[in-house]
Design a protein around this motif. Structure first.
Motif, PDB file in Angstrom:
ATOM      1  N   GLY A 282      16.165   9.108 -19.514  1.00 30.85           N
ATOM      2  CA  GLY A 282      17.183   9.587 -18.586  1.00 30.85           C
ATOM      3  C   GLY A 282      18.539   9.731 -19.260  1.00 30.85           C
ATOM      4  N   ARG A 283      18.874   8.751 -20.077  1.00 27.67           N
ATOM      5  CA  ARG A 283      20.158   8.815 -20.808  1.00 27.67           C
ATOM      6  C   ARG A 283      20.163   9.970 -21.781  1.00 27.67           C
ATOM      7  NH1 ARG A 283      24.210   9.670 -22.692  1.00 27.67           N
ATOM      8  NH2 ARG A 283      25.885   8.288 -23.438  1.00 27.67           N
ATOM      9  N   ALA A 284      19.057  10.161 -22.522  1.00 24.66           N
ATOM     10  CA  ALA A 284      18.981  11.250 -23.498  1.00 24.66           C
ATOM     11  C   ALA A 284      18.974  12.618 -22.824  1.00 24.66           C
ATOM     12  CB  ALA A 284      17.731  11.083 -24.356  1.00 24.66           C
ATOM     13  N   ALA A 285      18.430  12.680 -21.593  1.00 34.19           N
ATOM     14  CA  ALA A 285      18.375  13.949 -20.866  1.00 34.19           C
ATOM     15  C   ALA A 285      19.694  14.282 -20.188  1.00 34.19           C
ATOM     16  CB  ALA A 285      17.256  13.902 -19.824  1.00 34.19           C
ATOM     17  N   GLY A 286      20.685  13.385 -20.302  1.00 34.74           N
ATOM     18  CA  GLY A 286      21.994  13.646 -19.728  1.00 34.74           C
ATOM     19  C   GLY A 286      22.132  13.283 -18.267  1.00 34.74           C
ATOM     20  N   LEU A 287      21.183  12.504 -17.740  1.00 32.63           N
ATOM     21  CA  LEU A 287      21.301  12.076 -16.345  1.00 32.63           C
ATOM     22  C   LEU A 287      22.380  11.012 -16.206  1.00 32.63           C
ATOM     23  CD1 LEU A 287      17.524  11.702 -15.369  1.00 32.63           C
ATOM     24  CD2 LEU A 287      19.001  13.692 -15.041  1.00 32.63           C
ATOM     25  N   ASP A 288      23.061  10.994 -15.068  1.00 31.46           N
ATOM     26  CA  ASP A 288      24.033   9.935 -14.836  1.00 31.46           C
ATOM     27  C   ASP A 288      23.302   8.636 -14.489  1.00 31.46           C
ATOM     28  OD1 ASP A 288      23.160  10.279 -12.236  1.00 31.46           O
ATOM     29  OD2 ASP A 288      25.012  11.205 -11.523  1.00 31.46           O
ATOM     30  N   TYR A 289      24.056   7.556 -14.356  1.00 27.59           N
ATOM     31  CA  TYR A 289      23.423   6.252 -14.136  1.00 27.59           C
ATOM     32  C   TYR A 289      22.564   6.218 -12.870  1.00 27.59           C
ATOM     33  CZ  TYR A 289      22.745   1.467 -12.685  1.00 27.59           C
ATOM     34  OH  TYR A 289      22.170   0.309 -12.240  1.00 27.59           O
ATOM     35  N   PRO A 290      23.056   6.678 -11.701  1.00 30.98           N
ATOM     36  CA  PRO A 290      22.221   6.578 -10.502  1.00 30.98           C
ATOM     37  C   PRO A 290      20.880   7.296 -10.650  1.00 30.98           C
ATOM     38  CG  PRO A 290      24.488   7.015  -9.891  1.00 30.98           C
ATOM     39  CD  PRO A 290      24.423   7.168 -11.383  1.00 30.98           C
ATOM     40  N   LYS A 291      20.882   8.500 -11.227  1.00 28.95           N
ATOM     41  CA  LYS A 291      19.632   9.247 -11.344  1.00 28.95           C
ATOM     42  C   LYS A 291      18.730   8.677 -12.433  1.00 28.95           C
ATOM     43  CE  LYS A 291      21.171  13.630  -9.356  1.00 28.95           C
ATOM     44  NZ  LYS A 291      21.332  15.097  -9.565  1.00 28.95           N
TER      45      LYS A 291
END
Length: 370
Positions: A282-291
């Motif tokens: 999720g972090r590598a895909a650029g998602l924010d913390y909630p998602k």
């Protein structure tokens, strides 16, 4: 629920019930195990009446647990989630490709000589989470609307893919690899009925409650008056479900501690790898913390209610497969509760984005996180 403030210890910002949630859950487990051992015939009595293959008391507990959280969802924001393709694509890959394959591998690595337990673990891996993940996501300040969408997607895939994946991982793939095979005969109709009951009913009730409540009294009243009143019932339903669940197999769990330990080890590895890997993706895909948090918990959690129902319906209530299914929540619940705190700790490593979670709690809400 909004994210807690950026300063101060996490425990200090939680209500009394939330702060000691892990303790309440462990106490509920102990109470269920004790009841199962001390009250002769309790397990048989609890299992006598079922709904979609699940004990009626467990079914009622699940419905009570799910309804308040789904009543909190801002359904008018769901379109912003469905447009997030990276989130949806990664969720499908993690839940229906990586998750079952990882559990299959771990079951064979850790339990090569115990086919019943191994089969039970594989069934747990196939039953993707559609229930308690909403609780963990809510506690970790994940994206509530994203969780609702991903749970709905998992539910559809559950109906379509469970039987096919069961055949693949229990018959076809072991045969191709020269391993022992185990048949799994489960009706797609039975799975669809279970999903409709344990997700569809509380989802419809939650949606209607918000729609009718906001229409009658307005959003402010709904968020500050009604939600605080019904919110704690999710925790009560969760604890009740755990007590009944562990009462059903209290004797089997307490009389076979070494077997339970062997089943628990691959589960611990599974939850840790799936959650940490999903969070990193999720972090590598650029998602924010909630998602990213929602992605991680929906990928790591499993629908142990369905797994237990399938194991009991196919192999019997006293089978090793059913025992493996029961050990699932014994490990999953405290581990994912712990990962809630880990998630809140690693939140600072995610980019700061505008708040997209629902309206912040007021002090009067108390324990409405669950």
């Amino acid at each position: 629920m909004s994210a807690p403030a950026a300063t101060g210890p996490v425990s200090a910002r939680l209500s009394f019930l939330d702060r000691y949630l892990a303790l309440w859950i462990l106490a509920a487990m102990a109470a269920g195990l004790g009841l199962g051992r001390l009250v002769p015939g309790l397990g048989d009595a609890l299992a006598r009446v079922t709904v979609a293959g699940v004990s009626l008391p467990i079914a009622l507990g699940l419905l009570v647990m799910m309804y308040p959280v789904l009543a909190k969802v801002r359904y008018d924001r769901l379109d912003t989630v469905t447009r997030d393709r990276p989130l949806l694509i990664w969720s499908l890959v993690l839940n229906w490709v990586i998750g079952p394959a990882l559990m299959f591998a771990l079951a064979w690595i850790f339990l090569p000589d115990l086919p019943e337990y191994r089969t039970g673990l594989i069934i747990v891996g196939l039953a993707r989470c559609i229930a308690m993940v909403i609780i963990w996501n809510d506690l970790a300040c994940g994206h509530r609307e994203a969780a609702a969408v991903l749970v709905a997607v998992n539910s559809v895939f559950q109906v379509l893919a469970f039987g096919l994946l069961g055949w693949f991982y229990l018959d076809l793939l072991p045969g191709l690899l020269g391993l022992a095979t185990t048949g799994l005969d489960i009706s797609v109709r039975e799975i669809a009925r279970a999903v409709l009951i344990f997700l569809g009913v509380p989802l419809a009730a939650g949606y209607l409650t918000r729609r009718l409540g906001e229409k009658a009294r307005g959003r402010e009243w709904y968020e500050t008056e009604l939600i605080p009143r019904i919110g704690p019932f999710a925790l009560y339903g969760l604890l009740f479900t755990i007590v009944v669940l562990f009462a059903l197999q209290g004797e089997a769990i307490t009389s076979k501690p070494l077997d339970v330990a062997r089943i628990a080890l691959p589960l611990l590895v599974y939850f840790a790898v799936m959650w940490a890997g999903s969070m990193a993706i999720g972090r590598a895909a650029g998602l924010d913390y909630p998602k990213a948090t929602t992605l991680a918990f929906t990928a790591a959690g499993n629908n142990f209610e369905l797994a237990i129902a399938v194991a009991i319906a196919t192999f019997g209530a006293t089978s090793g497969q059913a025992l493996a299914g029961v050990v699932g929540p014994l490990i999953e619940v405290p581990v994912l509760i712990g990962l809630v705190y880990v998630a809140l700790r690693v939140r600072r490593y995610f980019p700061t984005t505008p708040v997209t979670t629902p309206v912040a709690m007021t002090p009067a809400e108390g324990s409405t996180r669950v």
